[in-house]
Design an enzyme around this catalytic site. Structure first.
Site, PDB file in Angstrom:
ATOM      1  N   HIS A  40       0.856  -1.188   0.000  1.00 17.66           N
ATOM      2  CA  HIS A  40       0.000   0.000   0.000  1.00 17.66           C
ATOM      3  C   HIS A  40       0.886   1.230   0.000  1.00 17.66           C
ATOM      4  CE1 HIS A  40      -2.974   2.965   0.866  1.00 17.66           C
ATOM      5  NE2 HIS A  40      -2.535   3.199   2.084  1.00 17.66           N
ATOM      6  N   HIS A  79       0.863   5.798  -1.048  1.00 18.09           N
ATOM      7  CA  HIS A  79       0.131   6.975  -1.503  1.00 18.09           C
ATOM      8  C   HIS A  79       0.904   7.561  -2.678  1.00 18.09           C
ATOM      9  CE1 HIS A  79      -2.087   7.704   2.614  1.00 18.09           C
ATOM     10  NE2 HIS A  79      -2.191   6.459   2.178  1.00 18.09           N
ATOM     11  N   ASP A  87      -0.149  -5.095 -20.402  1.00 10.70           N
ATOM     12  CA  ASP A  87       0.855  -6.110 -20.072  1.00 10.70           C
ATOM     13  C   ASP A  87       0.699  -6.608 -18.634  1.00 10.70           C
ATOM     14  OD1 ASP A  87       2.154  -6.265 -22.502  1.00 10.70           O
ATOM     15  OD2 ASP A  87       3.657  -4.753 -21.992  1.00 10.70           O
ATOM     16  N   HIS A 138      -8.268   7.814  -1.248  1.00  5.75           N
ATOM     17  CA  HIS A 138      -7.171   7.340  -0.400  1.00  5.75           C
ATOM     18  C   HIS A 138      -5.927   7.051  -1.235  1.00  5.75           C
ATOM     19  CE1 HIS A 138      -5.980   4.350   3.038  1.00  5.75           C
ATOM     20  NE2 HIS A 138      -4.975   5.065   2.607  1.00  5.75           N
ATOM     21  N   TYR A 172       5.886 -14.491 -23.570  1.00  2.00           N
ATOM     22  CA  TYR A 172       6.833 -13.394 -23.411  1.00  2.00           C
ATOM     23  C   TYR A 172       7.973 -13.808 -22.490  1.00  2.00           C
ATOM     24  CZ  TYR A 172       8.479  -8.764 -21.905  1.00  2.00           C
ATOM     25  OH  TYR A 172       9.225  -7.672 -21.607  1.00  2.00           O
TER      26      TYR A 172
HETATM   27 ZN   LIG Z   1      -2.975   4.891   3.220  1.00  2.00          ZN
END
Ligand SMILES: [Zn+2]
Length: 231
Positions: free
Chosen positions: A94, A96, A119, A170, A228
């Site tokens: 995660h 930002h 891709d 977010h 590939y």
């Molecule tokens: Zn966050």
């Protein structure tokens, strides 16, 4: 326990600022041990410059701490729900990161506009609905994960062919078979988010790329017919 996975999770967390995907402590990486289901995750609020192996926290599949003196990332309940509902994934990131967060703040999915996107991501990158007041007030981080799961279920989206999502207002979550793949997908998402924004600045009514082109590029790299790269 899980020394190798802890090393991988530490290295992946340190990779985020190097890749330009996080500022300050705004990001976290976790990995799941396939044998035990234990989750290894970044500690909460520790600067990347001083993070060391003993700071990494090990929790069980429900998020209860098994090992580590520090508190786990406050986003742990989001990771727990994603691992619970998406059993194939082995790592979650995660951030930002700027360009993906631009789309998340606009509460818009990222349309597939070109082969760089195709891709890696088989279709429009979804954005969750905005969380309600009740979802935000109670178990906010777990509700963030459940909103992602619901968005995939309702959209009939496979987390194996769409390993990224935008949490509305977010930022992005990315995952993969392992920690390394999750970081790579988070980095590719950032590039794709930037490309899409600029393409739409040239032509705001630009349609998504045709399905045949999307399928060609996705399936030549993924699935049983992939060709590939090296065998
Ligand atoms: Zn966050």
């Amino acid at each position: 326990m899980l020394e190798q996975l802890k090393e991988e999770v530490l290295a992946a967390n340190l990779e985020l600022p190097r890749l330009g995907l996080v500022d300050f402590t705004w990001g976290n990486v976790s990995g799941r041990d396939p044998a035990t289901g234990a989750i290894v995750i970044k500690p909460s609020g520790v600067p990347y410059e001083t993070m060391k192996i003993d700071d990494i926290v090990v929790v069980d599949a429900e998020g209860q701490t098994l090992e580590g003196a520090l508190r786990p990332s406050s986003d742990l309940p989001t990771h727990v729900e994603l691992y619970r509902h998406f059993p194939s994934i082995g790592g979650i990131v995660h951030t930002h990161s700027t360009w993906a967060t631009v789309w998340a703040q606009a509460c818009r999915g990222i349309p597939a506009l070109g082969t760089t996107h195709a891709d890696y991501f088989h279709g429009e990158i979804p954005c969750t609905p905005i969380l309600t007041e009740a979802q935000t007030a109670n178990h906010y981080e777990a509700e963030t994960g459940l909103a992602i799961v619901a968005r995939f279920r309702e959209g009939k989206i496979d987390p194996k062919t769409m390993p990224v999502v935008l949490a509305a207002n977010h930022g992005p979550y990315a995952w993969g078979n392992n920690v390394h793949d999750a970081v790579h997908n988070a980095a590719v998402l950032e590039i794709v988010a930037r490309l899409a924004l600029h393409s739409l600045q040239i032509d705001a009514r630009l349609p998504p790329m045709p399905q045949h082109q999307l399928d060609k590029h996705f399936f030549r790299k993924h699935g049983p017919g992939a060709y590939y790269g090296q065998r």
